[in-house]
Write a protein that holds these residues in place. Structure first.
Motif, PDB file in Angstrom:
ATOM      1  N   THR A 514      14.914  -2.196  34.231  1.00 26.90           N
ATOM      2  CA  THR A 514      14.728  -3.642  34.067  1.00 26.90           C
ATOM      3  C   THR A 514      13.371  -3.950  33.446  1.00 26.90           C
ATOM      4  N   SER A 515      12.337  -3.310  33.928  1.00 29.00           N
ATOM      5  CA  SER A 515      10.998  -3.527  33.357  1.00 29.00           C
ATOM      6  C   SER A 515      10.959  -3.134  31.885  1.00 29.00           C
ATOM      7  N   GLN A 516      11.618  -2.035  31.553  1.00 32.30           N
ATOM      8  CA  GLN A 516      11.640  -1.593  30.158  1.00 32.30           C
ATOM      9  C   GLN A 516      12.449  -2.543  29.284  1.00 32.30           C
ATOM     10  N   LEU A 517      13.554  -3.055  29.812  1.00 26.56           N
ATOM     11  CA  LEU A 517      14.362  -4.011  29.046  1.00 26.56           C
ATOM     12  C   LEU A 517      13.558  -5.273  28.739  1.00 26.56           C
ATOM     13  N   LEU A 518      12.847  -5.790  29.725  1.00 30.73           N
ATOM     14  CA  LEU A 518      12.030  -6.989  29.508  1.00 30.73           C
ATOM     15  C   LEU A 518      11.001  -6.738  28.408  1.00 30.73           C
ATOM     16  N   SER A 519      10.408  -5.570  28.388  1.00 34.05           N
ATOM     17  CA  SER A 519       9.408  -5.242  27.361  1.00 34.05           C
ATOM     18  C   SER A 519      10.051  -5.124  25.990  1.00 34.05           C
ATOM     19  N   ILE A 520      11.224  -4.509  25.922  1.00 32.78           N
ATOM     20  CA  ILE A 520      11.918  -4.327  24.640  1.00 32.78           C
ATOM     21  C   ILE A 520      12.316  -5.672  24.045  1.00 32.78           C
ATOM     22  N   VAL A 521      12.893  -6.545  24.860  1.00 35.47           N
ATOM     23  CA  VAL A 521      13.328  -7.859  24.358  1.00 35.47           C
ATOM     24  C   VAL A 521      12.120  -8.683  23.934  1.00 35.47           C
ATOM     25  N   ALA A 522      11.036  -8.639  24.710  1.00 39.98           N
ATOM     26  CA  ALA A 522       9.832  -9.400  24.361  1.00 39.98           C
ATOM     27  C   ALA A 522       9.245  -8.914  23.044  1.00 39.98           C
ATOM     28  N   ALA A 523       9.317  -7.617  22.785  1.00 39.08           N
ATOM     29  CA  ALA A 523       8.710  -7.054  21.577  1.00 39.08           C
ATOM     30  C   ALA A 523       9.583  -7.220  20.344  1.00 39.08           C
ATOM     31  N   HIS A 524      10.906  -7.106  20.497  1.00 40.67           N
ATOM     32  CA  HIS A 524      11.785  -7.051  19.328  1.00 40.67           C
ATOM     33  C   HIS A 524      12.679  -8.283  19.155  1.00 40.67           C
ATOM     34  N   TYR A 525      12.912  -9.040  20.218  1.00 39.07           N
ATOM     35  CA  TYR A 525      13.767 -10.229  20.131  1.00 39.07           C
ATOM     36  C   TYR A 525      13.135 -11.402  20.871  1.00 39.07           C
ATOM     37  N   PRO A 526      11.892 -11.744  20.517  1.00 36.37           N
ATOM     38  CA  PRO A 526      11.178 -12.783  21.278  1.00 36.37           C
ATOM     39  C   PRO A 526      11.769 -14.176  21.139  1.00 36.37           C
ATOM     40  N   ASP A 527      12.510 -14.428  20.047  1.00 33.45           N
ATOM     41  CA  ASP A 527      13.048 -15.774  19.810  1.00 33.45           C
ATOM     42  C   ASP A 527      14.540 -15.873  20.094  1.00 33.45           C
ATOM     43  N   SER A 528      15.144 -14.794  20.559  1.00 32.76           N
ATOM     44  CA  SER A 528      16.583 -14.808  20.824  1.00 32.76           C
ATOM     45  C   SER A 528      16.871 -15.407  22.197  1.00 32.76           C
ATOM     46  N   TYR A 529      17.921 -16.201  22.279  1.00 34.05           N
ATOM     47  CA  TYR A 529      18.328 -16.778  23.552  1.00 34.05           C
ATOM     48  C   TYR A 529      19.073 -15.718  24.361  1.00 34.05           C
ATOM     49  N   PRO A 530      18.712 -15.521  25.624  1.00 36.49           N
ATOM     50  CA  PRO A 530      19.267 -14.407  26.405  1.00 36.49           C
ATOM     51  C   PRO A 530      20.789 -14.377  26.504  1.00 36.49           C
ATOM     52  N   GLN A 531      21.427 -15.529  26.710  1.00 33.95           N
ATOM     53  CA  GLN A 531      22.879 -15.487  26.918  1.00 33.95           C
ATOM     54  C   GLN A 531      23.616 -14.932  25.702  1.00 33.95           C
ATOM     55  N   PRO A 532      23.442 -15.484  24.489  1.00 31.16           N
ATOM     56  CA  PRO A 532      24.154 -14.903  23.342  1.00 31.16           C
ATOM     57  C   PRO A 532      23.617 -13.540  22.926  1.00 31.16           C
ATOM     58  N   LEU A 533      22.356 -13.251  23.216  1.00 30.44           N
ATOM     59  CA  LEU A 533      21.773 -11.969  22.820  1.00 30.44           C
ATOM     60  C   LEU A 533      22.576 -10.803  23.380  1.00 30.44           C
ATOM     61  N   PHE A 534      22.974 -10.889  24.652  1.00 35.50           N
ATOM     62  CA  PHE A 534      23.660  -9.771  25.285  1.00 35.50           C
ATOM     63  C   PHE A 534      25.173  -9.800  25.063  1.00 35.50           C
ATOM     64  N   LYS A 535      25.605 -10.639  24.108  1.00 36.10           N
ATOM     65  CA  LYS A 535      27.000 -10.631  23.667  1.00 36.10           C
ATOM     66  C   LYS A 535      27.106 -10.200  22.206  1.00 36.10           C
ATOM     67  N   ASN A 536      25.973  -9.828  21.619  1.00 36.07           N
ATOM     68  CA  ASN A 536      25.925  -9.425  20.206  1.00 36.07           C
ATOM     69  C   ASN A 536      25.958  -7.897  20.120  1.00 36.07           C
ATOM     70  N   GLN A 537      27.033  -7.356  19.537  1.00 42.46           N
ATOM     71  CA  GLN A 537      27.218  -5.907  19.485  1.00 42.46           C
ATOM     72  C   GLN A 537      26.058  -5.204  18.788  1.00 42.46           C
ATOM     73  N   THR A 538      25.663  -5.697  17.617  1.00 41.21           N
ATOM     74  CA  THR A 538      24.631  -5.031  16.826  1.00 41.21           C
ATOM     75  C   THR A 538      23.288  -5.018  17.549  1.00 41.21           C
ATOM     76  N   LYS A 539      22.890  -6.174  18.073  1.00 37.12           N
ATOM     77  CA  LYS A 539      21.602  -6.261  18.758  1.00 37.12           C
ATOM     78  C   LYS A 539      21.612  -5.466  20.067  1.00 37.12           C
ATOM     79  N   CYS A 540      22.736  -5.497  20.777  1.00 38.12           N
ATOM     80  CA  CYS A 540      22.809  -4.741  22.023  1.00 38.12           C
ATOM     81  C   CYS A 540      22.776  -3.234  21.750  1.00 38.12           C
ATOM     82  N   ARG A 541      23.354  -2.816  20.633  1.00 36.44           N
ATOM     83  CA  ARG A 541      23.289  -1.398  20.284  1.00 36.44           C
ATOM     84  C   ARG A 541      21.844  -0.981  20.039  1.00 36.44           C
ATOM     85  N   ASP A 542      21.113  -1.832  19.352  1.00 34.16           N
ATOM     86  CA  ASP A 542      19.705  -1.538  19.078  1.00 34.16           C
ATOM     87  C   ASP A 542      18.891  -1.534  20.374  1.00 34.16           C
ATOM     88  N   ILE A 543      19.074  -2.568  21.186  1.00 32.71           N
ATOM     89  CA  ILE A 543      18.352  -2.646  22.459  1.00 32.71           C
ATOM     90  C   ILE A 543      18.726  -1.463  23.344  1.00 32.71           C
TER      91      ILE A 543
END
Length: 558
Positions: A514-543
């Protein structure tokens, strides 16, 4: 629209909503009427009673441009309203007001309450619970008694915001209600007449006692024109209006776009209640022009609205689409029989993908394997397992196995679980449920999922703002990463239903992930809204790849 209409709207709002509104801080009459417009909009879009709609108004000096919020439970939609009363009919909503509204909604979906005050803050817990729910959609409504349409700049700003929210799937939309739409909404409550013209092919009559129904096939283009002419007033007597973004709607729209010539075979059709009808003198059984008066679509609102949506995207395809319609003529469209038709046609059992899963013999094998071990596995619709210590159901099993399988299946489980049950003869269903999967593997995956969920629940209480939303909406991606890290796939298929990991081990890995996920999203997807972010195949594959690498680095340092 005239000044007379404006006066009629004002009187209606004062009589219906003023007794239920808190006018604290509303010094001038137009402020009070603006709150009443918000209450009317909330009531009409959610079906809430007047008092509850009045209590849902959030107008305040620190409301972020949000004048009302209410939840439409029947379509899992949070309705967010900005309202404006103007005594000058020849006006609209300014760009600054729209931008303030968008910024307020943006803060809300990021769980940032720092800029809010007043009634909206008093409802923080309620609103957070709704936003944390994975299936929640947003409906932004701008309502005004001005007559102008929105300018292109305002429309563009709203489109851009909803486009960002709809990154992976449609969860946000906006609607603009000007004086004409507000007046029509009020008029519909007074039984405003809607007459529907239709050409029915291969039509027939069914009569029982005093009740007569005409049925036949109509062009989808005619049905779309009804919606274009009347909007949601077409469904004024339905138990619910047109929904958006649901699995059913998306399926109807896809069918209309991809296979329009066979749409008739795949659709349940439409039922309309009408008071009287006129029939063209040049009518034969193969084709006839009818006008059904004082009509309302009481079943099939999703078919109508989805066809309209398909027509917006690819209008030429609907030329070959037909739909079955029946018109039930009654002396009193608001009477008991009409209400029974509305209720019964909307509550008949519908068979979906989950029901077909019950025909898969593997599911019965799992049930028997669970039973031998003293546990219960419920896979038929309507069956439940009330005690989680004693078993699980098909939904639990599907989510757990999807997260154990791979990132694509994980995102599907998060975004649209019904897709995993769509076809029981091929993947993704067959990748989850097949002869190589045992009941014990299902139970171990479910138990691991539940342990991770409990650990995430504790973590959620330690976070706030956007991080809390990431923990909530990123739960399935985290589960996938944890299952991968713990090498769940290497657990052999046996009859041992005991979890091979300790609670302490699971919670430690969950905390790190969980701590690592928070750091990854803050660094690479700072402007993405959390709800749709985790429904996006491409972005979730990268994360997911980044998260696995980070976890592997942790393993090497231990």
């Amino acid at each position: 629209m005239s000044g007379l209409h404006l006066a009629q709207i004002q009187r209606y709002l004062e009589e219906r909503f003023f007794p239920h509104l808190d006018f604290s801080g509303a010094q001038q009459e137009h402020h009070k009427l603006s709150r009443a417009v918000a209450a009317l909009t909330l009531s009409e879009r959610t079906g809430l009673p007047d008092r509850t709609a009045g209590l849902s108004v959030t107008d305040h000096s620190k409301d972020g441009g949000i004048d009302g919020i209410a939840y439409a439970a029947d379509r899992s939609t949070l309705v967010i309203v900005q309202s404006k009363w103007t005594g000058s009919a020849n006006s609209g909503i300014e760009l600054g007001d729209v931008l303030k509204f968008i910024d307020g909604v943006r803060l809300l979906v990021n769980n940032d309450w720092s800029g809010f005050g007043g009634p909206i803050v008093d409802r923080r817990s309620e609103i957070e619970d709704i936003l944390f729910h994975p299936g929640t959609r947003l409906e932004l409504i701008l309502a005004t008694t001005g007559t102008h349409d929105l300018e292109e700049q305002q429309k563009s700003a709203l489109d851009n915001f909803c486009g960002q929210m709809n990154d992976a799937t449609e969860i946000a939309n906006w609607t603009y209600l000007n004086q004409e739409r507000v007046y029509s909404s009020i008029a519909s409550l007074g039984n405003a007449q809607i007459d529907l013209d239709v050409n029915l092919r291969n039509w027939g009559i069914y009569q029982e006692g005093h009740y007569v129904a005409y049925y036949g096939t109509a062009s989808a283009q005619e049905v779309v024109k009804w919606y274009q002419d009347h909007g949601n007033l077409l469904f004024s007597r339905n138990i619910r209006g047109a929904l958006s973004g649901t699995d059913i709607n998306e399926a109807i729209t896809s069918t209309a776009q991809e296979d329009p010539s066979r749409f008739w075979f795949f659709s349940n059709g439409i039922t309309v209640i009408s008071e009287t009808f006129d029939k063209s003198p040049h009518v034969n059984q193969k084709s006839g022009n009818f006008t059904f008066r004082r009509s309302s679509v009481v079943n099939g609102a999703q078919t109508v609205s989805s066809l309209a949506r398909a027509a917006t995207n690819t209008p030429e395809l609907l030329e070959s689409a037909d739909v079955f319609i029946r018109f039930v003529t009654v002396e009193d469209p608001d009477g008991d029989f009409a209400r029974l038709v509305t209720r019964r046609t909307n509550t008949q059992n519908r068979v979906g993908g989950r029901e077909f899963v019950a025909l898969d013999p593997e599911q019965e094998r799992y049930r028997m394997e669970f039973a031998v071990s003293g546990l219960r596995y419920a896979y038929r619709s309507g069956e439940t397992v009330t005690d989680p210590l004693k078993g699980c159901d098909l939904t639990d099993a599907t989510i757990a196995l999807a997260c154990a399988q791979g990132i694509n299946e994980t995102v599907l489980a998060k975004r649209e679980i019904s897709r995993l049950w769509e076809d029981t003869t091929r993947p993704p269903y067959k990748a989850l449920f097949n002869p190589s999967v045992s009941g014990s593997q299902i139970w171990i995956a479910v138990e691991l999922m539940r342990e991770v969920d409990r650990a995430l629940e504790a973590k959620r209480e330690d976070t706030d703002g956007r991080d809390r939303l990431i923990v909530v909406h990123g739960n399935r991606l985290l589960l996938w990463a944890i299952m991968h890290f713990l090498e769940l796939k290497k657990v052999k298929s046996t009859h041992d239903f005991n979890l091979p990991f300790t609670t302490e081990n699971i919670r430690t890995v969950t905390e790190i992930a969980t701590s690592q996920l928070l750091s990854i999203v803050a660094a690479h997807y700072p402007d993405s809204y959390p709800q749709p972010l985790f429904k996006n195949q491409t972005k979730c594959r990268d994360i997911g790849n980044r998260l696995i690498e980070s976890l592997e680095d942790t393993k090497e340092t231990q």
